[in-house]
Design a protein around this motif. Structure first.
Motif, PDB file in Angstrom:
ATOM      1  N   CYS A  12       0.849  -1.364   0.035  1.00 44.65           N
ATOM      2  CA  CYS A  12       0.027   0.042   0.001  1.00 44.65           C
ATOM      3  C   CYS A  12       0.843   1.147  -0.147  1.00 44.65           C
ATOM      4  CB  CYS A  12      -0.939   0.036   1.155  1.00 44.65           C
ATOM      5  SG  CYS A  12      -2.091  -1.423   1.238  1.00 44.65           S
ATOM      6  N   ALA A  13       0.135   2.578  -0.258  1.00 46.32           N
ATOM      7  CA  ALA A  13       1.059   3.890  -0.272  1.00 46.32           C
ATOM      8  C   ALA A  13       1.264   3.959   1.119  1.00 46.32           C
ATOM      9  CB  ALA A  13       0.214   4.638  -1.072  1.00 46.32           C
ATOM     10  N   THR A  14       2.313   4.774   1.312  1.00 43.43           N
ATOM     11  CA  THR A  14       2.716   5.208   2.645  1.00 43.43           C
ATOM     12  C   THR A  14       1.704   6.138   3.042  1.00 43.43           C
ATOM     13  OG1 THR A  14       5.263   4.970   2.075  1.00 43.43           O
ATOM     14  CG2 THR A  14       4.748   6.240   3.812  1.00 43.43           C
ATOM     15  N   GLY A  15       1.196   5.796   4.371  1.00 41.19           N
ATOM     16  CA  GLY A  15       0.235   6.754   5.088  1.00 41.19           C
ATOM     17  C   GLY A  15       1.259   7.984   5.753  1.00 41.19           C
ATOM     18  N   TYR A  16       0.318   8.928   6.262  1.00 44.89           N
ATOM     19  CA  TYR A  16       0.890   9.863   7.031  1.00 44.89           C
ATOM     20  C   TYR A  16       1.173   9.637   8.466  1.00 44.89           C
ATOM     21  CZ  TYR A  16       1.612  14.651   8.792  1.00 44.89           C
ATOM     22  OH  TYR A  16       2.066  15.807   9.301  1.00 44.89           O
ATOM     23  N   HIS A  17       2.407   9.294   8.967  1.00 47.46           N
ATOM     24  CA  HIS A  17       2.656   8.765  10.196  1.00 47.46           C
ATOM     25  C   HIS A  17       4.440   9.198  10.202  1.00 47.46           C
ATOM     26  CE1 HIS A  17       3.437   5.430   7.393  1.00 47.46           C
ATOM     27  NE2 HIS A  17       4.562   5.174   7.934  1.00 47.46           N
ATOM     28  N   ASP A  18       4.954   9.108  11.540  1.00 45.75           N
ATOM     29  CA  ASP A  18       6.204   9.441  12.007  1.00 45.75           C
ATOM     30  C   ASP A  18       7.300   8.226  11.124  1.00 45.75           C
ATOM     31  OD1 ASP A  18       8.705   9.751  13.158  1.00 45.75           O
ATOM     32  OD2 ASP A  18       7.642  10.454  15.093  1.00 45.75           O
ATOM     33  N   ALA A  19       8.192   8.639  10.546  1.00 44.77           N
ATOM     34  CA  ALA A  19       9.176   7.701   9.979  1.00 44.77           C
ATOM     35  C   ALA A  19       9.946   6.769  11.137  1.00 44.77           C
ATOM     36  CB  ALA A  19      10.379   8.245   9.056  1.00 44.77           C
ATOM     37  N   SER A  20       9.794   7.451  12.352  1.00 46.57           N
ATOM     38  CA  SER A  20      10.211   6.495  13.464  1.00 46.57           C
ATOM     39  C   SER A  20       9.577   5.393  13.896  1.00 46.57           C
ATOM     40  CB  SER A  20      10.970   7.563  14.423  1.00 46.57           C
ATOM     41  OG  SER A  20      10.035   7.977  15.216  1.00 46.57           O
ATOM     42  N   ASN A  21       8.242   5.289  13.522  1.00 48.25           N
ATOM     43  CA  ASN A  21       7.219   4.529  14.097  1.00 48.25           C
ATOM     44  C   ASN A  21       8.102   2.908  13.741  1.00 48.25           C
ATOM     45  OD1 ASN A  21       5.196   2.327  13.556  1.00 48.25           O
ATOM     46  ND2 ASN A  21       3.659   4.015  14.194  1.00 48.25           N
ATOM     47  N   PRO A  22       8.223   2.200  14.863  1.00 47.32           N
ATOM     48  CA  PRO A  22       8.791   0.962  14.651  1.00 47.32           C
ATOM     49  C   PRO A  22       7.835  -0.125  13.742  1.00 47.32           C
ATOM     50  CG  PRO A  22       7.913   1.019  16.873  1.00 47.32           C
ATOM     51  CD  PRO A  22       7.612   2.430  16.229  1.00 47.32           C
ATOM     52  N   ILE A  23       6.671  -0.027  13.508  1.00 49.71           N
ATOM     53  CA  ILE A  23       5.916  -0.783  12.768  1.00 49.71           C
ATOM     54  C   ILE A  23       5.650  -0.233  11.471  1.00 49.71           C
ATOM     55  CG2 ILE A  23       3.434  -1.943  12.402  1.00 49.71           C
ATOM     56  CD1 ILE A  23       3.532  -2.060  15.770  1.00 49.71           C
ATOM     57  N   LEU A  24       5.391   0.936  11.182  1.00 51.82           N
ATOM     58  CA  LEU A  24       4.887   1.638   9.913  1.00 51.82           C
ATOM     59  C   LEU A  24       6.292   2.392   9.395  1.00 51.82           C
ATOM     60  CD1 LEU A  24       1.525   3.027  10.600  1.00 51.82           C
ATOM     61  CD2 LEU A  24       1.971   0.857   9.584  1.00 51.82           C
ATOM     62  N   GLY A  25       7.294   2.854   9.959  1.00 53.15           N
ATOM     63  CA  GLY A  25       8.434   3.701   9.624  1.00 53.15           C
ATOM     64  C   GLY A  25       9.145   3.070   8.608  1.00 53.15           C
ATOM     65  N   TYR A  26       9.139   1.689   8.470  1.00 51.29           N
ATOM     66  CA  TYR A  26       9.964   0.967   7.265  1.00 51.29           C
ATOM     67  C   TYR A  26       9.566   1.338   5.991  1.00 51.29           C
ATOM     68  CZ  TYR A  26       6.383  -2.270   5.895  1.00 51.29           C
ATOM     69  OH  TYR A  26       5.293  -2.793   5.504  1.00 51.29           O
ATOM     70  N   ALA A  27       8.022   1.748   5.801  1.00 50.80           N
ATOM     71  CA  ALA A  27       8.028   2.163   4.611  1.00 50.80           C
ATOM     72  C   ALA A  27       7.923   3.501   4.283  1.00 50.80           C
ATOM     73  CB  ALA A  27       6.395   1.779   4.451  1.00 50.80           C
ATOM     74  N   GLY A  28       8.477   4.301   5.340  1.00 56.17           N
ATOM     75  CA  GLY A  28       8.747   5.820   5.123  1.00 56.17           C
ATOM     76  C   GLY A  28       7.989   6.643   6.244  1.00 56.17           C
ATOM     77  N   GLY A  29       7.631   7.747   5.787  1.00 57.65           N
ATOM     78  CA  GLY A  29       6.877   8.696   6.875  1.00 57.65           C
ATOM     79  C   GLY A  29       7.467  10.021   7.119  1.00 57.65           C
ATOM     80  N   TYR A  30       7.245  10.965   7.917  1.00 57.07           N
ATOM     81  CA  TYR A  30       7.632  12.091   8.010  1.00 57.07           C
ATOM     82  C   TYR A  30       8.987  12.175   9.110  1.00 57.07           C
ATOM     83  CZ  TYR A  30       4.490  12.355  11.961  1.00 57.07           C
ATOM     84  OH  TYR A  30       3.813  12.223  13.306  1.00 57.07           O
ATOM     85  N   TRP A  31       9.896  13.173   9.045  1.00 54.36           N
ATOM     86  CA  TRP A  31      10.600  13.246   9.778  1.00 54.36           C
ATOM     87  C   TRP A  31      11.127  14.859   9.975  1.00 54.36           C
ATOM     88  CZ3 TRP A  31      14.982  15.462   7.665  1.00 54.36           C
ATOM     89  CH2 TRP A  31      15.069  15.153   6.183  1.00 54.36           C
ATOM     90  N   ASP A  32      11.699  15.206  10.963  1.00 54.16           N
ATOM     91  CA  ASP A  32      12.339  16.675  10.918  1.00 54.16           C
ATOM     92  C   ASP A  32      13.379  16.497  12.008  1.00 54.16           C
ATOM     93  OD1 ASP A  32      10.879  17.270  13.725  1.00 54.16           O
ATOM     94  OD2 ASP A  32       9.194  16.855  12.668  1.00 54.16           O
ATOM     95  N   ALA A  33      14.337  17.672  11.877  1.00 54.41           N
ATOM     96  CA  ALA A  33      15.543  17.789  12.504  1.00 54.41           C
ATOM     97  C   ALA A  33      15.916  19.230  12.803  1.00 54.41           C
ATOM     98  CB  ALA A  33      16.757  17.258  11.839  1.00 54.41           C
ATOM     99  N   PRO A  34      16.454  19.573  13.601  1.00 57.05           N
ATOM    100  CA  PRO A  34      16.947  21.030  14.015  1.00 57.05           C
ATOM    101  C   PRO A  34      17.995  21.493  13.024  1.00 57.05           C
ATOM    102  CG  PRO A  34      17.741  19.887  15.853  1.00 57.05           C
ATOM    103  CD  PRO A  34      16.925  18.981  14.913  1.00 57.05           C
TER     104      PRO A  34
END
Length: 138
Positions: A12-34
């Motif tokens: 499935c296409a990647t949903g809107y979630h945190d890329a560090s999510n241990p279950i969903l993050g392998y497929a991508g997601g959002y991230w941010d850094a200072p």
């Protein structure tokens, strides 16, 4: 069973979630850094089933959330660091591909006030809310 669920999620296409999510993050997601300075780097990466347009939309949602989390109502967005140095703002998101997978990042500067080529976190988050409820997401 968990392997089957992971396989099904991967198709499935990647949903809107945190890329560090241990279950969903392998497929991508959002991230941010200072940084650097007051800038914040915000990105979204997705799997090969995701459309570039959706990645751009999700990136914008995350930028608005990050600005709001810093107590700001607006943000200026920059395509890269040289653009930020020159204060060359952008309202467009350029989504590229790496290994057939769409991804994008921008630098943002959270702001208290509106201005030229400044985006409203409130307006963008209202669009996100409408999209999640099935309403128009323009």
């Amino acid at each position: 069973m968990p392997l089957m669920a992971a396989t099904m999620l991967g198709a499935c296409a990647t949903g809107y979630h945190d890329a560090s999510n241990p279950i969903l993050g392998y497929a991508g997601g959002y991230w941010d850094a200072p940084g650097p300075g007051q800038l914040l780097k915000v990105g979204f990466s997705a799997n090969g089933f995701s459309k570039k347009e959706q990645v751009g939309t999700y990136l914008l949602y995350r930028c608005a959330e990050v600005a709001e989390s810093h107590g700001k109502n607006y943000f200026a967005m920059y395509a890269n660091l040289p653009s930020a140095i020159l204060d060359k703002r952008s309202t467009e998101r350029t989504v590229g591909t790496l290994g057939g997978k769409p991804s994008a990042y921008v630098y943002i500067l959270p702001r208290d006030e509106d201005g030229a080529d400044v985006m409203s976190a409130k307006v963008i988050l209202e669009r996100k809310k409408q999209a999640e409820s099935g309403g128009p997401a323009s």
